[in-house]
Write a protein that holds these residues in place. Sequence first.
Motif, mmCIF file in Angstrom:
data_model
loop_
_atom_site.group_PDB
_atom_site.id
_atom_site.type_symbol
_atom_site.label_atom_id
_atom_site.label_comp_id
_atom_site.label_asym_id
_atom_site.label_seq_id
_atom_site.Cartn_x
_atom_site.Cartn_y
_atom_site.Cartn_z
ATOM 1 N N SER A 87 60.950 58.043 73.622
ATOM 2 C CA SER A 87 59.637 58.366 73.067
ATOM 3 C C SER A 87 59.353 59.825 73.388
ATOM 4 N N SER A 91 51.544 65.591 72.340
ATOM 5 C CA SER A 91 50.681 65.209 71.219
ATOM 6 C C SER A 91 50.174 66.487 70.558
ATOM 7 N N ASP A 237 49.677 58.687 69.892
ATOM 8 C CA ASP A 237 50.909 59.333 69.456
ATOM 9 C C ASP A 237 51.272 60.375 70.512
ATOM 10 N N ASP A 238 52.194 60.107 71.454
ATOM 11 C CA ASP A 238 53.050 58.939 71.451
ATOM 12 C C ASP A 238 53.002 58.263 72.819
ATOM 13 N N CYS A 241 53.772 54.538 73.154
ATOM 14 C CA CYS A 241 55.178 54.147 73.202
ATOM 15 C C CYS A 241 55.805 54.504 74.550
ATOM 16 N N ASP A 348 58.108 55.695 68.131
ATOM 17 C CA ASP A 348 57.042 56.613 67.758
ATOM 18 C C ASP A 348 56.099 55.849 66.830
ATOM 19 N N ASN A 349 55.040 56.473 66.385
ATOM 20 C CA ASN A 349 54.039 55.760 65.610
ATOM 21 C C ASN A 349 54.441 55.589 64.141
ATOM 22 N N THR A 418 60.630 62.030 63.255
ATOM 23 C CA THR A 418 60.490 61.776 64.688
ATOM 24 C C THR A 418 61.747 62.219 65.408
ATOM 25 N N VAL A 435 58.011 51.342 65.943
ATOM 26 C CA VAL A 435 56.778 51.541 66.686
ATOM 27 C C VAL A 435 56.294 50.163 67.089
ATOM 28 N N GLY A 446 46.011 62.282 68.052
ATOM 29 C CA GLY A 446 46.456 61.029 68.603
ATOM 30 C C GLY A 446 45.370 59.988 68.691
#
Length: 452
Positions: A87, A91, A237-238, A241, A348-349, A418, A435, A446
């Motif tokens: 991850s 951000s 984000d992120d 994760c 990741d998102n 990503t 994600v 984020g």
Amino acid sequence: MEEDREYKDTVQKLFTFIEESPSQYHAVDTMRKHLEAAGYEQLLESGAWKLKSGGKYYVIRSGSSLIAFRIPAQDSQNYCGFQIVASHSDSPSFKIKTNPEMNVEEHYVKLNVEKYGGMLCAPWFDRPLSVAGRLIVKENNRLVTKLVNVDRDLVMIPNLAIHMNREANKGYDYNIQKDMLPLYGCGEAKGKFMKQIAETANVEEDTILASDLFLYNRMKGSIWGACEEFISSPKLDDLQCAFSSLEAFLQSEEHMLSENVQANEQSEDIRKNVQANEQSEDIRKNVINGKSIPVHCVFDNEEVGSGTKQGAASTFLADTLIRINHAMGRDEAGYRQSIANSFMLSADNAHGVHPNHTDKACPTNRPYPGNGVVIKYSANQKYTTDAISAAVFEEICNRANVPYQIYVNRSDILGGSTLGNISTTQVPVNTVDIVFEASVRQTEDGYEIISR
């Protein structure tokens, strides 16, 4: 009720993790504290590594990227590969420039900033912000890193009133150098910013040689919705994760013994029930039977392309895995074999279907909040998922009774990218981009909406 309690407890742990991580440097330091509390030992890239069976280790690069791993307790030299979750710690934000103070007609002091990463600018206006990051200071003739966080509402980016910009609601092209400069104080604040930073870090201002300082959103995370099904927070984000990866990494150690008891039976079931190529079959067995080395990996600078010494395009992951291989007495061929047997989740998102813009999602692949883990595809390999990695991950989800869904961009809309496809140029392992939940709104600082 028990499920609701567990959900809220987990969310509050996530919110606490985010609040303790106002910059990528703080995020790594927060993870360091969790790892050390669990008995992990820090390794230095500049030092020799002596690893032992059952050992638990972590290494940090540039203060903003971290890799943690565990050596198997038994037959450690004959591990099959690495099981990696990657991850990122950064951000989108605004970085404070050197010599930041800007005097406005002797009545205001604002700070000079530059944009870091891609973002929607509008959500940064009219909300409490502060400053966090790192300082490099001279201390006893040595250069020392100090983390700093001004833990109070410090600055704000003031919007222009509608009366002075009647066209604002028809769309506006924000100029970073003009529109996005945060207000620090009135005229008497002149000359105080770096003094305040030094005081917060408990150092003398004249010992500060350099800094990496960023704005961050002071709004706290919240649980909301008719059934409390949504959460919003800065830096999802992120950091969501990174947090989830760390939690899974630490909790998996607790369950390893009971899992190993069932390993042979489970891997035999997979052999009978899944048809795939020989390599992906080997990967599935290694994921389940505990013969691989688990790796928690968090890179920096994903938001600006990953092309730094601590980013996914760097040698950080490869260097770490190679040194593990050598420290365990394996040769170059052994390393290549272990890489061929390895697997990575790039975490990741992802964009869920937006309730007000349903047309922006792919017509046939429509992830919704609350419907499970999202697997992300891109024909142009902005996401690195392919048929092999997807099949492996889907089978793991099926075995764990975890629902999953698919994200693909609309074919006429360019999506994001990503770290997975970038990292695999250095460590060529089968990788799936995922994600842990879908976000229906990403404001690019984020602050997002996701659902349990």
